[in-house]
Design a protein around this motif. Structure first.
Motif, PDB file in Angstrom:
ATOM      1  N   VAL A  54     -18.033 138.061 107.813  1.00 19.27           N
ATOM      2  CA  VAL A  54     -18.387 136.664 107.244  1.00 19.27           C
ATOM      3  C   VAL A  54     -19.704 136.532 106.852  1.00 19.27           C
ATOM      4  CG1 VAL A  54     -18.459 135.715 109.670  1.00 19.27           C
ATOM      5  CG2 VAL A  54     -17.691 134.136 107.666  1.00 19.27           C
ATOM      6  N   HIS A  55     -20.132 135.525 105.767  1.00 23.63           N
ATOM      7  CA  HIS A  55     -21.214 135.083 105.526  1.00 23.63           C
ATOM      8  C   HIS A  55     -21.465 133.693 105.954  1.00 23.63           C
ATOM      9  CE1 HIS A  55     -24.180 132.786 102.672  1.00 23.63           C
ATOM     10  NE2 HIS A  55     -24.855 133.748 103.199  1.00 23.63           N
ATOM     11  N   LEU A  56     -22.756 133.351 106.757  1.00 24.45           N
ATOM     12  CA  LEU A  56     -22.901 131.821 107.337  1.00 24.45           C
ATOM     13  C   LEU A  56     -24.116 131.386 106.446  1.00 24.45           C
ATOM     14  CD1 LEU A  56     -22.142 132.872 110.961  1.00 24.45           C
ATOM     15  CD2 LEU A  56     -20.566 131.373 109.325  1.00 24.45           C
ATOM     16  N   PRO A  57     -23.967 130.496 105.570  1.00 20.62           N
ATOM     17  CA  PRO A  57     -25.264 129.934 104.853  1.00 20.62           C
ATOM     18  C   PRO A  57     -25.942 129.097 105.854  1.00 20.62           C
ATOM     19  CG  PRO A  57     -23.248 128.601 104.459  1.00 20.62           C
ATOM     20  CD  PRO A  57     -22.626 129.888 105.171  1.00 20.62           C
ATOM     21  N   PRO A  58     -27.104 129.013 105.586  1.00 21.40           N
ATOM     22  CA  PRO A  58     -28.386 128.354 106.463  1.00 21.40           C
ATOM     23  C   PRO A  58     -27.648 126.886 106.488  1.00 21.40           C
ATOM     24  CG  PRO A  58     -29.637 129.382 104.806  1.00 21.40           C
ATOM     25  CD  PRO A  58     -28.018 129.820 104.365  1.00 21.40           C
ATOM     26  N   GLY A  59     -28.005 126.275 107.681  1.00 21.35           N
ATOM     27  CA  GLY A  59     -27.538 124.730 108.054  1.00 21.35           C
ATOM     28  C   GLY A  59     -26.227 124.644 108.437  1.00 21.35           C
ATOM     29  N   CYS A  60     -25.068 125.629 108.428  1.00 22.20           N
ATOM     30  CA  CYS A  60     -23.776 125.214 108.781  1.00 22.20           C
ATOM     31  C   CYS A  60     -23.730 125.146 110.309  1.00 22.20           C
ATOM     32  CB  CYS A  60     -22.590 126.149 108.111  1.00 22.20           C
ATOM     33  SG  CYS A  60     -22.818 128.043 108.773  1.00 22.20           S
ATOM     34  N   THR A  61     -22.755 124.469 110.923  1.00 27.54           N
ATOM     35  CA  THR A  61     -22.662 124.403 112.401  1.00 27.54           C
ATOM     36  C   THR A  61     -21.506 125.534 112.704  1.00 27.54           C
ATOM     37  OG1 THR A  61     -23.614 122.398 112.591  1.00 27.54           O
ATOM     38  CG2 THR A  61     -22.107 123.179 114.559  1.00 27.54           C
ATOM     39  N   HIS A  62     -21.790 126.547 113.662  1.00 30.73           N
ATOM     40  CA  HIS A  62     -20.608 127.322 113.774  1.00 30.73           C
ATOM     41  C   HIS A  62     -20.641 127.930 115.396  1.00 30.73           C
ATOM     42  CE1 HIS A  62     -24.393 129.403 112.796  1.00 30.73           C
ATOM     43  NE2 HIS A  62     -24.008 130.619 113.512  1.00 30.73           N
ATOM     44  N   LYS A  63     -19.475 128.436 115.396  1.00 34.96           N
ATOM     45  CA  LYS A  63     -19.049 129.014 116.864  1.00 34.96           C
ATOM     46  C   LYS A  63     -18.036 129.684 116.508  1.00 34.96           C
ATOM     47  CE  LYS A  63     -15.977 125.455 118.555  1.00 34.96           C
ATOM     48  NZ  LYS A  63     -15.719 124.274 119.678  1.00 34.96           N
ATOM     49  N   VAL A  64     -17.834 130.837 117.704  1.00 40.07           N
ATOM     50  CA  VAL A  64     -16.852 131.714 117.558  1.00 40.07           C
ATOM     51  C   VAL A  64     -15.928 131.258 118.940  1.00 40.07           C
ATOM     52  CG1 VAL A  64     -16.099 134.055 117.808  1.00 40.07           C
ATOM     53  CG2 VAL A  64     -18.280 133.312 116.644  1.00 40.07           C
ATOM     54  N   VAL A  65     -14.657 131.351 118.580  1.00 40.35           N
ATOM     55  CA  VAL A  65     -13.686 130.926 119.892  1.00 40.35           C
ATOM     56  C   VAL A  65     -12.953 132.039 120.010  1.00 40.35           C
ATOM     57  CG1 VAL A  65     -11.912 129.224 120.440  1.00 40.35           C
ATOM     58  CG2 VAL A  65     -13.745 128.602 118.881  1.00 40.35           C
ATOM     59  N   ASN A  66     -12.741 132.715 121.250  1.00 42.54           N
ATOM     60  CA  ASN A  66     -11.796 133.534 121.755  1.00 42.54           C
ATOM     61  C   ASN A  66     -10.960 133.048 122.770  1.00 42.54           C
ATOM     62  OD1 ASN A  66     -10.618 136.066 122.716  1.00 42.54           O
ATOM     63  ND2 ASN A  66     -12.326 137.075 123.393  1.00 42.54           N
ATOM     64  N   GLY A  67      -9.660 132.832 122.122  1.00 37.90           N
ATOM     65  CA  GLY A  67      -8.613 132.004 122.914  1.00 37.90           C
ATOM     66  C   GLY A  67      -7.857 133.179 123.434  1.00 37.90           C
ATOM     67  N   GLY A  68      -8.251 134.350 123.204  1.00 39.97           N
ATOM     68  CA  GLY A  68      -7.230 135.541 123.667  1.00 39.97           C
ATOM     69  C   GLY A  68      -7.554 136.074 125.007  1.00 39.97           C
ATOM     70  N   ALA A  69      -6.832 137.085 125.659  1.00 32.52           N
ATOM     71  CA  ALA A  69      -6.920 137.687 126.784  1.00 32.52           C
ATOM     72  C   ALA A  69      -7.795 138.822 126.731  1.00 32.52           C
ATOM     73  CB  ALA A  69      -5.345 138.188 127.103  1.00 32.52           C
ATOM     74  N   GLU A  70      -8.267 139.267 125.621  1.00 31.29           N
ATOM     75  CA  GLU A  70      -9.450 140.481 125.754  1.00 31.29           C
ATOM     76  C   GLU A  70     -10.584 139.708 125.153  1.00 31.29           C
ATOM     77  OE1 GLU A  70      -7.725 144.065 124.135  1.00 31.29           O
ATOM     78  OE2 GLU A  70      -5.947 143.712 124.962  1.00 31.29           O
ATOM     79  N   ASP A  71     -11.806 140.813 125.403  1.00 31.50           N
ATOM     80  CA  ASP A  71     -13.076 140.219 124.983  1.00 31.50           C
ATOM     81  C   ASP A  71     -13.226 140.699 123.272  1.00 31.50           C
ATOM     82  OD1 ASP A  71     -13.892 139.986 127.436  1.00 31.50           O
ATOM     83  OD2 ASP A  71     -14.991 141.750 127.553  1.00 31.50           O
ATOM     84  N   PHE A  72     -13.782 139.850 122.520  1.00 29.13           N
ATOM     85  CA  PHE A  72     -14.008 139.985 121.220  1.00 29.13           C
ATOM     86  C   PHE A  72     -15.495 140.384 120.980  1.00 29.13           C
ATOM     87  CE2 PHE A  72     -15.491 138.161 117.061  1.00 29.13           C
ATOM     88  CZ  PHE A  72     -14.632 138.692 116.315  1.00 29.13           C
ATOM     89  N   GLU A  73     -15.703 141.346 120.158  1.00 32.98           N
ATOM     90  CA  GLU A  73     -17.043 141.958 119.789  1.00 32.98           C
ATOM     91  C   GLU A  73     -17.259 141.755 118.592  1.00 32.98           C
ATOM     92  OE1 GLU A  73     -17.581 145.567 121.772  1.00 32.98           O
ATOM     93  OE2 GLU A  73     -16.518 144.965 123.578  1.00 32.98           O
ATOM     94  N   TYR A  74     -18.511 141.486 118.073  1.00 36.79           N
ATOM     95  CA  TYR A  74     -18.973 141.565 116.742  1.00 36.79           C
ATOM     96  C   TYR A  74     -20.627 141.674 116.638  1.00 36.79           C
ATOM     97  CZ  TYR A  74     -20.621 136.590 117.511  1.00 36.79           C
ATOM     98  OH  TYR A  74     -21.353 135.381 118.056  1.00 36.79           O
TER      99      TYR A  74
END
Length: 123
Positions: free
Chosen positions: A81-101
């Motif tokens: 994913v490309h995130l342009p400058p100025g956007c407000t962002h967060k990653v949400v992990n609602g699952g039962a296992e760790d998420f890695e990026y």
């Protein structure tokens, strides 16, 4: 000379509500960007934020959702994913296992410093 950095899972550092390992400092590396391996624990979310840098996220393991300016998107291993400058962002992990990026970010100042270091090393 090739230099391989190992991911040190036992010493990840907290930042933005997740655990990570920063790319820099790395004396042998001259790059016009910064980066970090990010681990978002099961059932958690990163801290919402925005900044002036350009950014890409590369999903490596698991599944999560990416919230950008209040709009949710599925974000799963293999996605970029490309995130342009100025956007407000967060990653949400609602699952039962760790998420890695892996996150990579850059701006004009990083590019200018890269060019200056490159010129200095070329002499």
């Amino acid at each position: 000379m090739v230099e391989i950095r190992k991911l040190d899972r036992d010493n990840l550092e907290p930042a933005y509500g997740l655990d990570g390992q920063r790319l820099l400092p790395w004396p042998a590396l001259n790059a016009p960007f910064e980066g970090a391996w990010c681990v978002l624990r099961a059932g958690t979310e990163s801290t919402p934020h925005s900044h002036h840098e350009y950014e890409i996220f590369i999903a490596m393991k698991g599944a999560a959702e990416l919230d950008v300016d209040g709009e949710r998107h599925d974000f799963v291993a293999g996605d970029i994913v490309h995130l342009p400058p100025g956007c407000t962002h967060k990653v949400v992990n609602g699952g039962a296992e760790d998420f890695e990026y892996y996150g990579v970010w850059w701006d004009a100042d990083m590019s200018e410093k890269f060019l200056a270091r490159h010129e200095e090393r070329s002499r």
